[in-house]
Design a protein around this motif. Structure first.
Motif, mmCIF file in Angstrom:
data_model
loop_
_atom_site.group_PDB
_atom_site.id
_atom_site.type_symbol
_atom_site.label_atom_id
_atom_site.label_comp_id
_atom_site.label_asym_id
_atom_site.label_seq_id
_atom_site.Cartn_x
_atom_site.Cartn_y
_atom_site.Cartn_z
ATOM 1 N N ALA A 83 0.243 -0.589 -0.147
ATOM 2 C CA ALA A 83 -0.238 -0.244 -0.278
ATOM 3 C C ALA A 83 1.336 1.349 0.301
ATOM 4 O O ALA A 83 0.770 1.818 -0.665
ATOM 5 N N TYR A 84 1.474 0.872 1.195
ATOM 6 C CA TYR A 84 2.732 2.110 1.039
ATOM 7 C C TYR A 84 3.531 2.559 -0.400
ATOM 8 O O TYR A 84 3.367 3.576 -0.761
ATOM 9 N N GLU A 89 -0.674 8.106 -3.905
ATOM 10 C CA GLU A 89 0.740 8.971 -3.346
ATOM 11 C C GLU A 89 0.301 9.844 -2.205
ATOM 12 O O GLU A 89 1.179 10.432 -1.496
ATOM 13 N N ASP A 90 -0.982 10.720 -2.771
ATOM 14 C CA ASP A 90 -1.854 11.355 -1.269
ATOM 15 C C ASP A 90 -2.507 10.604 -0.199
ATOM 16 O O ASP A 90 -2.730 11.279 1.143
ATOM 17 N N LYS A 91 -2.147 8.885 -0.281
ATOM 18 C CA LYS A 91 -2.453 8.401 0.991
ATOM 19 C C LYS A 91 -0.968 7.914 2.249
ATOM 20 O O LYS A 91 -1.040 6.676 3.063
ATOM 21 N N VAL A 92 -0.289 8.426 1.527
ATOM 22 C CA VAL A 92 1.641 8.019 1.898
ATOM 23 C C VAL A 92 1.414 7.782 3.775
ATOM 24 O O VAL A 92 1.557 7.042 4.103
ATOM 25 N N LYS A 93 1.180 9.433 3.775
ATOM 26 C CA LYS A 93 1.626 10.310 5.180
ATOM 27 C C LYS A 93 0.626 9.230 6.039
ATOM 28 O O LYS A 93 1.266 8.895 7.300
ATOM 29 N N GLU A 94 -0.680 8.850 5.737
ATOM 30 C CA GLU A 94 -1.330 8.376 6.755
ATOM 31 C C GLU A 94 -1.265 7.038 6.607
ATOM 32 O O GLU A 94 -1.169 6.328 7.646
#
Length: 262
Positions: A83-84, A89-94
């Motif tokens: 998933a990472y 890309e906008d979910k990476v920090k989450e």
């Protein structure tokens, strides 16, 4: 088929994981207890990641039933890492903020040579790999008692007893290797400051567990009985003379087992 099929699937998933960019994760086998995976009907992942080198789950006094010999599916760490690496890309920090979740444990293989996290170990299984080592050593002793009576059949060479005894020696050494990092060891975490559920990046192994590991090593290494060698067994460790790659080490061995060198 119950043993070989899942092993092929697990190893295939491991190598595909490398193709996708995943590193080894030798701590991943610590997310479930041996009792959990050896309960009747257990069918989920037995490890956090297929990127670990996991021992076959052979239930010898570890649970109520024989669970999966190898993990039947990829683990939660695998899903998280993909998933990472391949998710939006906008979910990476989450995604990264989940690093402290117990099922997502990761310790770099590089730390095996310089680190002391006892979970970071190959060919073990279960949250408590000391328990795993104790039970494997008990299995070794039980099998050694059957080498001459049950293993070597009529018409077979006694060299088979020597070879299988040496196989049990490899398991015995591996169990001591599993126990050693618990002595003076520490648990490590990759979580960043502020990650949910994150504690300090280094935590001491409790003293009681260190003592248990030291006792296991002493019992398995410094007591004659730990090696299961009897005069009767040593007299029946025959050998064969085959000039091929598989037989060369046996070819050069003393016909009379050199017990003290061993």
């Amino acid at each position: 088929e119950q043993f070989i099929g899942p092993m092929i699937r697990y190893i295939s998933a491991h190598e595909v994981g490398h193709c996708l960019g995943l590193q080894h994760n030798m701590a991943a086998s610590s997310i479930r207890t041996n009792a959990e995976v050896n309960k009747p009907g257990y069918a989920g992942a037995t490890v956090g990641s297929v990127m670990d080198y996991v021992a076959a789950n052979i239930n010898y006094e570890l649970g109520e039933a024989q669970g999966p010999y190898a993990t039947p599916e990829v683990g939660p760490y695998d899903m998280w890492a993909i998933a990472y690496g391949y998710g939006p890309e906008d979910k990476v920090k989450e995604v990264l903020k989940r690093a402290a979740e117990p099922d997502l444990v990761f310790v770099s293989q590089a730390a095996m040579s310089v680190g002391s996290d006892p979970r970071n170990m190959t060919w073990d299984m279960g949250k408590d790999n000391l328990e795993f080592a104790r039970k494997r050593l008990a299995l070794v002793q039980a099998l050694r008692g059957r080498l001459l009576t049950d293993l070597v059949s009529e018409g077979e060479p006694w060299a088979k007893a020597r070879r299988r005894y040496m196989a049990t020696m490899g398991t015995q050494l591996q169990c001591m290797s599993i126990a050693a990092p618990w002595v003076g060891g520490s648990f490590t975490s990759n979580a960043f400051k502020g990650d949910e559920g994150a504690g300090a990046p280094v935590a001491d192994v409790p003293a009681a567990e260190q003592r248990a590991a030291m006792n296991l090593i002493m019992d398995a290494a410094f007591e004659d009985a730990a090696f299961g060698l009897t005069p009767e067994l040593v007299r029946h460790m025959g050998k064969e003379y085959w000039w091929d790659r598989q037989g060369m080490s046996e070819l050069m061995a003393d016909p009379s087992m050199t017990v003290h060198d061993l």
